[in-house]
Each structure stands twice: as C-alpha cells, then as structure tokens.
Design a protein around this motif. Structure first.
Motif, short mmCIF file in Angstrom:
data_model
loop_
_atom_site.label_atom_id
_atom_site.label_comp_id
_atom_site.label_asym_id
_atom_site.label_seq_id
_atom_site.Cartn_x
_atom_site.Cartn_y
_atom_site.Cartn_z
N HIS A 39 19.12 -23.91 -3.21
CA HIS A 39 18.97 -23.08 -1.56
C HIS A 39 20.26 -22.78 -1.12
O HIS A 39 21.21 -23.56 -1.15
N CYS A 41 22.77 -19.98 1.13
CA CYS A 41 22.58 -19.20 2.38
C CYS A 41 23.86 -18.49 2.59
O CYS A 41 24.90 -19.06 2.86
N GLU A 157 21.47 -13.07 7.00
CA GLU A 157 21.78 -13.73 5.84
C GLU A 157 21.10 -13.30 4.63
O GLU A 157 19.90 -12.79 4.84
N ARG A 159 19.70 -15.11 1.23
CA ARG A 159 19.17 -16.37 1.03
C ARG A 159 18.80 -16.39 -0.30
O ARG A 159 17.96 -15.36 -0.79
N ASN A 161 16.25 -19.11 -3.00
CA ASN A 161 15.53 -20.22 -2.90
C ASN A 161 15.06 -20.32 -4.40
O ASN A 161 14.33 -19.21 -4.74
#
Length: 222
Positions: A39, A41, A157, A159, A161
C-alpha cells in the motif's frame, strides 16, 4: 514508439491467456499467508476543497494514471492497443531487471472506476484501474493504480494497492534470480512511480509542457 512485429505478436497472443490464479479465492482486503501486500500513498499538489478543479492536480494525475505514465520505461515499458477501451485491455509489460535482463509478461485490466468513496466518514473522489496477471507472468495477483481527492480538504494523492505472490517458475536459475532480486526491484519501481507522479503533476500545473513532453514515458503503440 512503434512496436516490433515480435512485440505485436506477443501482445495479440495475450487474448488467449487466462489469469494465472483464482481471483474469487483471493480476498484482497485480507489475503492469506504467503501473499505480499503493498500500500503506497504519494501526496500530490493539493486543490481547493470540493469537486476536482478543471485542469487541476486531480485531473492531471488522472490522465497520467490512465495512460500508465507513472511507470519508468527503463524499468517497465507497456505495450498495448490504445484503440481498445481501458477496461478489458491486455497489456504486454517489458520488465527490465538491473537494466539488462528483459522479460515480457502479460496483464489484463479488469476494473476501471471513477466514483466518490467514503472512508472514515470522509468523502473522496477516486479514479483508478486494476490489472491482474496472466499465464506466463512470474507473479500472481492484482495491482490498483489510483488518484484520490479528499473533498473536505482538497488533498490529492496517488495510491498503489497490490496483492501478489511469486508464480511457479520452472527454470531453477530464473527462479533463484527472481527470489534474490524481486523485493529490491519492486521497491525501486514503486518508489519511482511515486516520484514521477509527483514531478509530472507539478510540471503540468506549472505549465512546463516542454519538459513534460520530454519524459519519454508514453506507452508504446503497436
């Protein structure tokens, strides 16, 4: 960049490849032991609170993510048919290890979303898409590339994942090399995506179109 006949042939062949794991058996939120979770960010230039601003940070980052421009082509280069819709698109990735070894693997885009989400009672506009690995890939799993804008503060942001694990590799030398280098190369790649998204979004906001056009990150067309 025009793809070679060999690359075009490899890309076309992906249509017959299946995802190399059972997606229904993998809970992305709570993967079983043996699966790796990433993860990330990266904050991007913010905007005023509320809906995304026209030609603002979120819209610019959305375009960069949609066109796979976060990837450093010296590490991963993507070949695909830009005439195909993003959802369902097959992509041939040329993965370079130690800037020397090149391996071609296939992925398929399985979801595209542009929606408002609520997380911890905060609303965010989210654009993103996910791909899954295909047969012949040295990994199994799914990666989501996303751009978030928090509507209450205007924070934007980038991101990432990802849930993945190593796929069975028959060649013992390749298997050993992948085991030794996987974490190092993956970390370098993910760090580079964050740097590029931050830099390219800021450059576009500053109106520096010349430097932005020299980034050599456009996906190769077949």
């Amino acid at each position: 960049m025009n793809a070679s006949p060999r690359i075009r042939s490899k890309l076309v062949a992906l249509a017959d490849r299946l995802v190399n794991y059972d997606p229904d058996a993998l809970d992305l939120a709570h993967p079983p032991a043996g699966w790796n979770v990433d993860h990330r960010c990266q904050p991007l230039p913010s905007e005023p609170p509320g809906a995304p601003v026209s030609a603002g940070s979120w819209e610019i980052a959305r375009r960069l993510v949609r066109e796979y421009e976060f990837a450093d082509p010296s590490m991963v280069k993507a070949f695909y048919d830009p005439g195909q819709p993003l959802e369902g698109r097959n992509m041939l990735l040329e993965v370079r290890t130690l800037s020397v070894v090149r391996v071609h693997v296939g992925v398929r885009v399985v979801a595209v979303y542009d929606e408002t989400r609520t997380l911890d009672e905060r609303a965010a506009r989210v654009f993103g898409w996910a791909y899954r690995t295909l047969e012949g890939h040295f990994e199994m799993g799914q990666m989501d590339w996303q751009v978030w804008k928090w509507l209450d503060t205007g924070e934007v942001e980038f991101r990432v994942n990802a849930v993945s694990r190593t796929a069975p590799i028959a060649n013992p030398i390749v298997r050993l090399g992948f085991w030794l280098l996987r974490d190092h190369e993956r970390e370098l790649f993910l760090q580079s995506t964050a740097r590029r998204m931050s830099a390219f979004t800021a450059l576009a906001l500053d109106g520096d179109r010349t430097r932005l056009g020299e980034r050599h990150a456009r996906p190769s067309r077949n």
